[in-house]
Design a protein around this motif. Structure first.
Motif, PDB file in Angstrom:
ATOM      1  N   ILE A 141      72.202  73.919  64.613  1.00  0.00           N
ATOM      2  CA  ILE A 141      72.557  72.744  63.820  1.00  0.00           C
ATOM      3  C   ILE A 141      72.205  72.909  62.345  1.00  0.00           C
ATOM      4  N   TRP A 142      71.558  74.041  62.011  1.00  0.00           N
ATOM      5  CA  TRP A 142      71.288  74.330  60.597  1.00  0.00           C
ATOM      6  C   TRP A 142      72.329  75.329  60.101  1.00  0.00           C
ATOM      7  N   GLY A 143      72.918  75.053  58.937  1.00  0.00           N
ATOM      8  CA  GLY A 143      73.919  75.959  58.384  1.00  0.00           C
ATOM      9  C   GLY A 143      73.543  76.398  56.990  1.00  0.00           C
ATOM     10  N   ARG A 144      74.153  77.479  56.539  1.00  0.00           N
ATOM     11  CA  ARG A 144      73.905  77.978  55.171  1.00  0.00           C
ATOM     12  C   ARG A 144      75.060  78.859  54.749  1.00  0.00           C
ATOM     13  N   VAL A 145      75.101  79.135  53.456  1.00  0.00           N
ATOM     14  CA  VAL A 145      76.128  80.010  52.907  1.00  0.00           C
ATOM     15  C   VAL A 145      76.034  81.372  53.591  1.00  0.00           C
TER      16      VAL A 145
END
Ligand SMILES: [Zn+2]
Length: 520
Positions: A141-145
């Protein structure tokens, strides 16, 4: 000496663009703005009219269409900055494939081409979207570039937005930035939500990091001010995620619950758990959204602040009086069951493709509890497999490292320092390889790649490794068939969070709208 700053702005009549325009007018830099208003839009929002009236000496507005190149040329004439906030967003995009293509892809292409052809140094600020990350479920549920760019099935909005951002990244523009906008808390939410089956496209346990409309406007104002002061070193030619940060991270359920609390009762009074989709939307908590705030320092409002602002505007008493729980539930909400975007409509009319995409099939749908006491809510510390979880701990970014997606290379290293072997390993993680024999340590120089199906394509290492893009044939498929990527590690790590092992190679038929559009 006073600087003469001219900003060309698209989408000024929208929820975000309207706040950008207002914030630019409040800047001490005496900024002038050129706006293009979509010629087919029937109503101009009150906020835009008010801003235009108050600052008529500094705003030039004309009617047109960014899907026409000459209109983009007129818009950017004399401008030092272009801020592209125009987007056809859901629910409108769900009903209008042609308009979505024109607004979300062609408009961007025309703006970029017009800037390149002008030969002038114009800074281009692209507003992209969190929807390009597709659906995310626990534990990712955590996203990043750098995470994979992959739309949800049937989501034309994000499909054309990701084609547009890739065009920007690959265009050779000298000065640009792409800001991936998260879900925006804005003042038109009530009206928009109560008019379409999109109302049911929030996954109760989906992660959402919101940002408010006002903060988004200030973000763009600060960008222009800081850049003209020479304070944005290391900012340009990159991709960032926009997010309100820790105080704006909630789940889909918490979002609904807080909204409906304005009427005096929470979401459980109005909804049943099996009214909403269980997957195939979008939303994520951004692990790296602080990076953008470090540059632009725009966060002033929390999720709670926004709802207090709305409470003052609409008033508990007023909304509660007009729409007591039972009335909202039976009239305003159930009325939407008939909308073609509503799961109840798909169930009733045998739209099997949608039921499969958004629930995993009729059988999976039937298993969803219809009573809240039997439904595991993440925000109440329950996982869907019945286990308990420490939700406040889950929400802390410092605990998120082990939940981040693998990008297939050591992403703590600058791209300039990667070897060709490391780049090839990253390509292998995406199921293919890098054909180029040399990497000149310039992440902006295109390399040749090959996917596992044998398609060859040229993209810069930045676009692949930081953008999250890969083969245009395989990752933007029509008809929709993202399951065909599921046995590739880069994609499988997300896919199997919300799909079973049996759902690999599933193909979803095109919607009626799309069939018509593709025939043209
Ligand atoms: Zn391919």
């Amino acid at each position: 000496m006073e600087k003469n700053i001219i900003v060309a702005l698209t989408g000024a009549s929208g929820a975000m663009g309207g706040e950008v325009l207002l914030a630019l007018m409040r800047s001490e830099l005496n900024i002038k703005v050129r706006c293009i208003l979509f010629e087919k839009e029937k109503k101009t929002p009150a906020l835009f009219k008010k801003t235009l009236k108050k600052y008529k000496d500094r705003i030039y507005a004309f009617k047109g269409d960014i899907s026409r190149r000459e209109d983009c040329e007129e818009l950017i004439s004399g401008a030092g900055y272009v801020i592209n906030c125009a987007s056809l967003i859901p629910p409108k995009s769900d009903h209008d494939p042609d308009g979505t293509y024109r607004s979300n892809f062609l408009g961007t292409k025309n703006l970029v081409d017009a800037i390149l052809a002008s030969g002038r140094d114009i800074a281009y600020v692209h507003i992209a979207t969190v929807a390009m990350y597709g659906h995310r479920a626990y534990p990712h549920i955590w996203g990043r570039v750098g995470d994979p760019m992959i739309s949800s099935d049937y989501d034309l909005y994000s499909l054309y937005k990701l084609k547009a951002e890739k065009y920007v990244l690959e265009s050779g523009l000298k000065k640009f930035v792409s800001l991936r906008q998260t879900a925006v808390l804005h003042k038109y939410m009530f009206a928009n939500n109560l008019s379409d089956g999109l109302m049911f496209h929030t996954v109760w346990n989906g992660a959402l990091e919101w940002v408010t409309d006002v903060d988004s406007g200030n973000m763009c104002k600060n960008l222009i001010e800081r850049d003209s002061d020479g304070k944005l070193n290391g900012f340009w030619n990159r991709v960032f995620n926009i997010g309100g940060g820790e105080s704006c991270r909630v789940t889909g359920f918490e979002s609904f619950d807080r909204c409906f609390t304005l009427t005096g009762k929470g979401a459980k009074k109005y909804f049943k758990p099996n009214w909403n989709i269980s997957r195939n939307f979008h939303g994520v908590w951004f692990y790296d959204s602080d990076e953008l705030n470090d540059f632009l320092d725009f966060r002033n409002e929390s999720f709670e602040d926004f709802w207090k602002r709305m409470g003052k505007k609409y008033g508990y008493f007023k909304l509660g009086a007009i729409a007591p729980a039972g009335v909202v539930s039976s009239l305003a909400i159930k009325r939407l069951f008939k909308n073609t975007n509503a799961p109840m409509y798909w169930l009733k009319h045998g739209k099997d493709g949608r039921i499969k995409a958004f629930f995993g099939g009729k059988e999976a749908y039937d298993k969803i509890p219809d009573k809240w006491e039997n439904y595991p809510l993440l925000c109440e510390g329950k996982l869907e497999n019945g286990e308990n979880i420490d939700y406040p701990k889950l929400k802390k970014a410092e605990n998120a490292k082990s939940l981040l997606l693998n990008h297939g290379y050591d992403d703590s290293k600058p791209l300039e320092e990667l070897t060709l072997e490391e780049i090839n390993n990253a390509a292998a993680f995406r199921g293919g390889n890098c054909i180029s024999k040399n990497y000149g340590k310039n992440p902006r120089e295109k390399l040749l790649w090959k996917c596992r199906e044998g398609h060859e394509f040229a993209l810069t290492p930045y676009t692949v490794l930081k953008g999250g893009y890969w083969c245009p044939h395989c990752t933007e498929p029509r008809p929709w068939k993202y399951g065909s990527l599921a046995d590739i590690p880069f994609y499988g790590q997300v896919y199997f969070d919300s799909h079973s092992e049996k759902e690999i190679y599933d193909v979803f038929p095109l919607s009626e709208h799309e069939e018509e559009f593709l025939k043209q």
